[in-house]
Scaffold this motif. Structure first.
Motif, short mmCIF file in Angstrom:
data_model
loop_
_atom_site.label_atom_id
_atom_site.label_comp_id
_atom_site.label_asym_id
_atom_site.label_seq_id
_atom_site.Cartn_x
_atom_site.Cartn_y
_atom_site.Cartn_z
N ALA A 1 -93.49 -88.98 -28.04
CA ALA A 1 -94.88 -88.59 -27.79
C ALA A 1 -95.58 -88.19 -29.09
N THR A 2 -94.84 -87.59 -30.01
CA THR A 2 -95.41 -87.25 -31.31
C THR A 2 -95.90 -88.51 -32.02
N GLY A 3 -95.06 -89.55 -32.03
CA GLY A 3 -95.48 -90.80 -32.65
C GLY A 3 -96.67 -91.41 -31.95
N ALA A 4 -96.66 -91.42 -30.62
CA ALA A 4 -97.77 -92.01 -29.88
C ALA A 4 -99.08 -91.27 -30.15
N ALA A 5 -99.02 -89.93 -30.20
CA ALA A 5 -100.23 -89.14 -30.46
C ALA A 5 -100.78 -89.42 -31.85
N ILE A 6 -99.89 -89.55 -32.82
CA ILE A 6 -100.34 -89.84 -34.19
C ILE A 6 -101.00 -91.22 -34.24
N GLY A 7 -100.39 -92.21 -33.60
CA GLY A 7 -100.98 -93.54 -33.59
C GLY A 7 -102.33 -93.57 -32.91
N ALA A 8 -102.46 -92.86 -31.78
CA ALA A 8 -103.75 -92.79 -31.10
C ALA A 8 -104.80 -92.12 -31.98
N PHE A 9 -104.38 -91.09 -32.71
CA PHE A 9 -105.30 -90.42 -33.63
C PHE A 9 -105.76 -91.38 -34.73
N HIS A 10 -104.83 -92.12 -35.32
CA HIS A 10 -105.19 -93.08 -36.37
C HIS A 10 -106.18 -94.11 -35.83
N GLY A 11 -105.84 -94.70 -34.68
CA GLY A 11 -106.70 -95.74 -34.13
C GLY A 11 -108.09 -95.24 -33.77
N ARG B 1 -112.72 -105.82 -25.68
CA ARG B 1 -112.98 -104.48 -26.23
C ARG B 1 -112.09 -104.27 -27.45
N VAL B 2 -112.60 -104.68 -28.58
CA VAL B 2 -111.82 -104.72 -29.82
C VAL B 2 -111.32 -103.34 -30.20
N ASP B 3 -112.16 -102.33 -30.07
CA ASP B 3 -111.75 -100.97 -30.48
C ASP B 3 -110.59 -100.47 -29.63
N TRP C 1 -109.66 -92.64 -35.11
CA TRP C 1 -110.39 -92.33 -36.34
C TRP C 1 -110.95 -93.61 -36.97
N MET C 2 -110.15 -94.67 -36.97
CA MET C 2 -110.61 -95.95 -37.55
C MET C 2 -111.81 -96.50 -36.79
N THR C 3 -111.71 -96.50 -35.46
CA THR C 3 -112.75 -97.14 -34.67
C THR C 3 -114.01 -96.29 -34.55
N ARG C 4 -113.86 -94.99 -34.57
CA ARG C 4 -115.03 -94.12 -34.44
C ARG C 4 -115.81 -94.04 -35.75
N PHE C 5 -115.10 -93.90 -36.87
CA PHE C 5 -115.77 -93.67 -38.15
C PHE C 5 -115.75 -94.89 -39.07
N ARG C 6 -115.18 -95.99 -38.56
CA ARG C 6 -115.13 -97.25 -39.31
C ARG C 6 -114.48 -97.08 -40.68
N VAL C 7 -113.45 -96.27 -40.73
CA VAL C 7 -112.67 -96.10 -41.95
C VAL C 7 -111.58 -97.16 -41.95
N PRO C 8 -111.37 -97.88 -43.05
CA PRO C 8 -110.36 -98.94 -43.08
C PRO C 8 -108.97 -98.41 -42.75
N PRO C 9 -108.17 -99.19 -42.02
CA PRO C 9 -106.80 -98.76 -41.68
C PRO C 9 -105.97 -98.41 -42.89
N PHE C 10 -106.18 -99.11 -44.00
CA PHE C 10 -105.42 -98.80 -45.21
C PHE C 10 -105.63 -97.35 -45.62
N VAL C 11 -106.87 -96.88 -45.57
CA VAL C 11 -107.19 -95.52 -46.02
C VAL C 11 -106.67 -94.49 -45.01
N VAL C 12 -106.91 -94.75 -43.72
CA VAL C 12 -106.48 -93.80 -42.69
C VAL C 12 -104.96 -93.63 -42.70
#
Length: 412
Positions: A129-139, A296-298, A141-152
């Motif tokens: 669940a820790t891993g899943a929560a981190i991945g959901a947070f990354h995704g 729904r790409v995001d 953040w990328m889709t909401r703020f349009r920050v490149p995945p490399f940076v996030v």
């Protein structure tokens, strides 16, 4: 423009073109696929066979049952992490945080089990669940703020390493002693159970393949040539039977290998046989076209990064089970680089939209074989890194040349 009264030309996927009958037709089909960069996993399999033959000539213990079982145990953690990387690469993105996520998730699992007295199953689920929560947070953040995945994910690489050090505390190491947790990498099944598993996998695989063909036929979609399908199944099932025959000559079928294989199989079914998988390929091929088609790409991106981090957590837990401990170096070192390299070497395109979960297995076998063989020959780590880097460069070059060939075939 097409001439009056004629139908416009329709592009046909070269993988769906039926070869002419006979040896000549098969050879012509091979040459066509070679020119169009459509050889699939064949170059990787040939390369793996060459690596195994080279090390066997140098040291005949390389292909012994004991060493091949050890090789599989060595690659399960890296391969599981790489399976998540495959999903990210299908989108044309990258995740640089998987190594740190694997270490942190294993640390959370160990802390809850050893220091807080949680049972093994809740602790394992909490690590995942820790891993899943981190991945959901990354995704998100990328889709909401349009920050490149490399940076996030680069920020995640740094931040989650710090979180891992905080979780482990001053001692820096948590030793594992729960039989369920250490049994993930230390359990082996005897011949009876091993062959039952093989039979189940073969039946499920054959049924899945032909059900999918029937669905495509009913929907009026083009089919992959039946001969190609049968040949792939024969080679796949033959490799599976050979692997299990080797395992049962040693300690038996490793539970860790079964977990790794199950992860690869489930992810392959997910991306090949579900709407979510088709949408993933569509987004990786052309995100804007997928968005205009109503996908729904995001949501796809968030789901993919959640799955990738969950796979990283599973890989970290398998690594901890094998080493019987979690420490400050868990998930660091060459874990991230090897996971990405395995996905690319196995045949997943860096450009998105093309790949397979089997890439993680094949790529992990290539990298693990190089490392294992060089250890048998007592070669230094410097040579190991240089050879692995060269193999990665060749694989990426083949991917780029194949992409160029497909583009040329599409313009023709």
């Amino acid at each position: 423009m097409s001439a009056p009264g004629t139908q416009p030309a329709v592009a046909v996927d070269p993988r769906l073109i039926q070869d002419a009958p006979g040896i000549k037709g098969a050879w012509q089909g091979f040459l066509r696929r070679l020119s169009q960069g459509e050889l699939g996993s064949l170059p990787v399999i040939i390369g793996l066979c060459a690596i195994w033959l080279t090390f066997y000539i140098a040291n005949d213990r390389f292909l012994s049952a004991v060493n091949l079982t050890n090789l599989m145990l060595q690659i399960t953690a890296m391969g599981t992490i790489s399976a998540g990387i495959v999903l990210v690469l299908l989108l044309g993105d990258i995740d640089l945080s998987v190594g740190a996520v694997s270490g942190l998730s294993a640390a959370v699992m160990a802390l809850l089990n050893v220091k807080m007295g949680w049972g093994p199953v809740p602790a394992l689920l909490a690590g995942l669940a820790t891993g899943a929560a981190i991945g959901a947070f990354h995704g998100t953040w990328m889709t909401r703020f349009r920050v490149p995945p490399f940076v996030v994910t680069l920020a995640g690489l740094l931040g989650w390493q710090g979180a891992q050090l905080y979780v482990l505390g001053n001692t820096g190491t948590v030793n594992l002693n729960d039989p369920v947790i250490i049994g993930l990498a230390g359990t082996f099944f005897g011949p009876a159970i091993a062959w039952m598993v093989v039979a189940l996998i073969v039946v499920v695989h054959v049924a899945t393949v032909f059900v999918e063909r029937r669905r495509r036929e009913v929907a009026g979609l083009p089919l992959v040539p039946l001969r190609s399908t049968v040949v792939r199944m024969v080679f796949t099932h033959g490799a599976l039977i050979a692997a299990v025959a080797i395992f049962v000559q040693d300690r038996g079928l490793p539970l860790a290998a079964l977990i790794f294989g199950g992860v690869v199989l489930l992810l392959e079914l997910l991306i090949r046989c579900t709407r979510f998988g088709r949408h993933t390929f569509a987004v990786g091929g052309n995100a804007e076209a997928a968005r205009r088609a109503g996908i729904r790409v995001d949501r796809i991106r968030v789901a993919i990064f959640t799955l990738a981090s969950t796979m990283a957590a599973a890989g970290g837990i398998l690594a901890a089970s094998r080493l019987l401990a979690v420490n400050q170096s868990s998930g660091s070192g060459d874990v991230l680089l090897n996971a990405i390299a395995a996905a690319v070497i196995g045949g997943t395109s860096l450009f998105g939209g093309r790949g397979s979960a089997w890439s993680a297995l094949l790529g992990a076998l290539v990298i693990g074989s190089i490392s294992n063989g060089m250890d048998l020959l007592a070669l230094s780590s410097s040579v190991k890194f240089m050879v692995t880097g060269a193999v990665l460069l060749v694989a990426a070059s083949i991917d780029a040349l194949s992409r160029r060939g497909r583009q040329a075939a599409g313009r023709a």
